[in-house]
Design an enzyme around this catalytic site. Structure first.
Site, PDB file in Angstrom:
ATOM      1  N   LYS A  97      -8.502   9.515   8.296  1.00  0.00           N
ATOM      2  CA  LYS A  97      -7.241   8.470   8.967  1.00  0.00           C
ATOM      3  C   LYS A  97      -7.029   9.208  10.577  1.00  0.00           C
ATOM      4  O   LYS A  97      -6.556  10.076  10.231  1.00  0.00           O
ATOM      5  CB  LYS A  97      -6.121   8.516   7.996  1.00  0.00           C
ATOM      6  CG  LYS A  97      -4.917   7.801   8.511  1.00  0.00           C
ATOM      7  CD  LYS A  97      -3.896   8.002   7.645  1.00  0.00           C
ATOM      8  CE  LYS A  97      -3.081   6.942   7.964  1.00  0.00           C
ATOM      9  NZ  LYS A  97      -1.441   7.019   6.548  1.00  0.00           N
ATOM     10  N   ARG A 157       4.225  -0.287  10.810  1.00  0.00           N
ATOM     11  CA  ARG A 157       5.256   0.651  10.667  1.00  0.00           C
ATOM     12  C   ARG A 157       6.650  -0.635  10.271  1.00  0.00           C
ATOM     13  O   ARG A 157       7.287   0.072  10.288  1.00  0.00           O
ATOM     14  CB  ARG A 157       5.331   1.490  12.127  1.00  0.00           C
ATOM     15  CG  ARG A 157       4.685   2.260  11.996  1.00  0.00           C
ATOM     16  CD  ARG A 157       4.165   3.473  13.065  1.00  0.00           C
ATOM     17  NE  ARG A 157       3.544   4.205  11.681  1.00  0.00           N
ATOM     18  CZ  ARG A 157       2.173   5.386  12.875  1.00  0.00           C
ATOM     19  NH1 ARG A 157       3.160   5.308  13.807  1.00  0.00           N
ATOM     20  NH2 ARG A 157       2.050   5.730  13.057  1.00  0.00           N
ATOM     21  N   GLU A 176     -13.788  16.420   6.795  1.00  0.00           N
ATOM     22  CA  GLU A 176     -12.503  16.212   5.505  1.00  0.00           C
ATOM     23  C   GLU A 176     -12.949  15.224   4.765  1.00  0.00           C
ATOM     24  O   GLU A 176     -12.117  15.511   3.041  1.00  0.00           O
ATOM     25  CB  GLU A 176     -11.905  14.771   6.983  1.00  0.00           C
ATOM     26  CG  GLU A 176     -11.037  15.120   7.573  1.00  0.00           C
ATOM     27  CD  GLU A 176      -9.899  16.058   6.981  1.00  0.00           C
ATOM     28  OE1 GLU A 176      -9.187  15.712   6.304  1.00  0.00           O
ATOM     29  OE2 GLU A 176      -8.638  16.960   8.458  1.00  0.00           O
ATOM     30  N   LYS A 181     -10.230   4.759   7.820  1.00  0.00           N
ATOM     31  CA  LYS A 181      -8.973   4.041   8.449  1.00  0.00           C
ATOM     32  C   LYS A 181      -8.778   4.064   9.906  1.00  0.00           C
ATOM     33  O   LYS A 181      -8.550   5.028  10.207  1.00  0.00           O
ATOM     34  CB  LYS A 181      -8.090   4.809   7.617  1.00  0.00           C
ATOM     35  CG  LYS A 181      -7.003   3.813   7.799  1.00  0.00           C
ATOM     36  CD  LYS A 181      -5.763   4.046   6.751  1.00  0.00           C
ATOM     37  CE  LYS A 181      -4.891   3.155   6.399  1.00  0.00           C
ATOM     38  NZ  LYS A 181      -3.085   4.193   5.612  1.00  0.00           N
ATOM     39  N   SER A 221      -3.125  -3.032  10.095  1.00  0.00           N
ATOM     40  CA  SER A 221      -2.570  -4.242  10.232  1.00  0.00           C
ATOM     41  C   SER A 221      -2.429  -4.870  12.084  1.00  0.00           C
ATOM     42  O   SER A 221      -2.690  -5.526  12.060  1.00  0.00           O
ATOM     43  CB  SER A 221      -0.649  -3.782   9.913  1.00  0.00           C
ATOM     44  OG  SER A 221      -0.681  -2.159  10.853  1.00  0.00           O
ATOM     45  N   TYR A 265      -5.833  -6.877   4.573  1.00  0.00           N
ATOM     46  CA  TYR A 265      -4.133  -8.002   4.599  1.00  0.00           C
ATOM     47  C   TYR A 265      -5.227  -9.612   4.213  1.00  0.00           C
ATOM     48  O   TYR A 265      -3.983 -10.437   4.083  1.00  0.00           O
ATOM     49  CB  TYR A 265      -3.293  -8.223   5.581  1.00  0.00           C
ATOM     50  CG  TYR A 265      -2.839  -6.990   5.618  1.00  0.00           C
ATOM     51  CD1 TYR A 265      -1.550  -6.439   4.932  1.00  0.00           C
ATOM     52  CD2 TYR A 265      -3.535  -5.788   6.872  1.00  0.00           C
ATOM     53  CE1 TYR A 265      -1.180  -5.826   4.950  1.00  0.00           C
ATOM     54  CE2 TYR A 265      -2.756  -4.892   7.030  1.00  0.00           C
ATOM     55  CZ  TYR A 265      -1.433  -4.366   5.881  1.00  0.00           C
ATOM     56  OH  TYR A 265      -1.279  -2.850   5.584  1.00  0.00           O
TER      57      TYR A 265
HETATM   58  C1  PBG Z   1       0.830   6.150   5.276  1.00  0.00           C
HETATM   59  C2  PBG Z   1       0.328   4.812   5.795  1.00  0.00           C
HETATM   60  C3  PBG Z   1      -0.169   4.268   6.796  1.00  0.00           C
HETATM   61  C4  PBG Z   1      -0.370   2.843   6.325  1.00  0.00           C
HETATM   62  C5  PBG Z   1      -1.218   2.738   5.212  1.00  0.00           C
HETATM   63  N1  PBG Z   1      -0.445   4.028   4.725  1.00  0.00           N
HETATM   64  C6  PBG Z   1       1.086   3.970   8.395  1.00  0.00           C
HETATM   65  C7  PBG Z   1       0.511   4.882   9.043  1.00  0.00           C
HETATM   66  O1  PBG Z   1       0.325   6.360   8.841  1.00  0.00           O
HETATM   67  O2  PBG Z   1       1.926   5.527  10.236  1.00  0.00           O
HETATM   68  C8  PBG Z   1      -1.093   2.044   7.610  1.00  0.00           C
HETATM   69  C9  PBG Z   1      -1.977   0.991   7.208  1.00  0.00           C
HETATM   70  C10 PBG Z   1      -1.466  -0.665   7.830  1.00  0.00           C
HETATM   71  O3  PBG Z   1      -1.301  -0.624   9.860  1.00  0.00           O
HETATM   72  O4  PBG Z   1      -2.201  -1.490   7.639  1.00  0.00           O
HETATM   73  N2  PBG Z   1       2.410   5.791   4.069  1.00  0.00           N
END
Ligand code: PBG
Length: 327
Positions: free
Chosen positions: A197, A207, A234, A249, A275, A314
């Protein structure tokens, strides 16, 4: 031309030929829909930076989840937005917290007709918005956070989730979660490790969706976009700790990482089309600058081609329909 006269274009002549020889194609059953449920809502509420995505009430979540399953998506990843937050994110552990309550709702509604997944992270529940607990001087405390994740995992499993998705990027989180689940009798609860990630600006609209309280950034726990080998490390750690599935991700800016992870491990590999990936395409399409449906399918196909078998997106419901129509 060399002889024999070899012409790759022969295989591109008709739609039927192209369909026959397509190497990669996402299947609806491999798409997972991320969904948001917000405590206290009576009506669903749109998320401004994610056109078409809603913060659901408990009721509207149930209905939308049933529709998604009927549309053929393979799973649902649930995120909770609490009405109140505190320093320790206690709403994530509380059996009456919004995420756990909604997991119970969906378990009752859907049973085993889909794969119910839940985000296992504190950031939606903490008043400071970080994914972990803080030390008195404001740093994210890795090992104290592991204890909280362990409790949260057990609460989610008790609420019926089939798959927990630890997404906080704490070292040792998969082992801590596996140990806690097993000790509580949840040996069958599956772990989808957010193994890779990146500290990505593509998370921006998410967010908004969870009304994140974060000031600053997550660079002390999420990865530097410059690094690939670190991702393999990782992933290997997470598999050794007991991850059943691993995820990369974001997705599209990290196709090389998806491909490298696919080569390295034998567990199923997922990717999260996040997102900001969704929002950038929606914004361009709203301006008439790209063909929205073509771009959706092209991005999903690319993520599949890179080696992700499971894709969180999504667009899952719409893409399931498009894929059925076109193939
Ligand atoms: C953490 C989490 C995040 C996303 C999924 N799980 C946010 C972050 O790490 O700031 C982001 C997913 C997205 O942007 O669609 N709970």
């Amino acid at each position: 031309m060399p002889y024999p006269d070899i012409r790759p274009r022969r295989l591109r002549r008709t739609p039927a030929l192209r369909r026959l020889v397509a190497e990669s194609r996402p299947a609806p059953a491999e798409l997972v829909l991320p969904m948001f449920v917000k405590e206290g809502l009576t009506e669903p509420r749109p998320v401004g930076s994610l056109p078409g995505v809603l913060q659901h009430s408990r009721d509207s979540l149930r209905k939308a989840a049933v529709e998604a399953v009927q549309a053929g998506v393979g799973g649902i990843m649930l995120f909770g937005v609490p009405a109140r937050r505190d320093e320790t994110g206690s709403g994530g552990i509380d059996p009456d917290g919004i995420l756990n309550v909604a997991l119970r709702d969906l378990t009752a509604e859907l049973g085993d007709s889909t794969v119910l997944m839940s985000d296992l992270c504190l950031d939606e529940f903490t008043s400071h918005g970080h994914c972990g607990l803080l030390t008195p001087d404001g740093r994210v405390d890795n090992d104290a956070t592991l204890a909280a994740y362990a409790e949260m995992a057990v609460a989610q499993a008790a609420a019926g989730t089939a798959v927990v998705g630890p997404s906080g990027m704490m070292d040792g989180q998969v082992a801590a979660v596996r140990r806690a689940l097993d000790a509580a009798g949840h040996q069958d609860t599956t772990i989808l490790a957010y193994a890779v990630k990146y500290a990505s600006a593509f998370f921006g609209p998410f967010r908004d969706a969870v009304e994140s309280a974060l000031q600053g950034d997550r660079r002390s726990y999420q990865q530097d976009p410059a690094n690939l080998r670190e991702s393999l490390r990782e992933v290997e750690l997470d598999v050794a700790e007991g991850a059943d599935l691993v995820m990369v991700k974001p997705a599209l800016p990290y196709l090389d990482v998806i491909a490298a992870v696919r080569d390295r491990v034998d567990v199923p590999v997922a990717a999260y089309q996040v997102s900001g990936e969704y929002a950038t395409v929606e914004a361009a399409a709203a301006n008439g600058w790209v063909d929205r449906e073509q771009v959706i399918l092209e991005t999903l196909t690319s993520i599949r081609r890179a080696g992700a078998q499971i894709i969180l997106t999504y667009w899952a419901v719409e893409a399931a329909r498009l894929l059925r129509e076109r193939y």
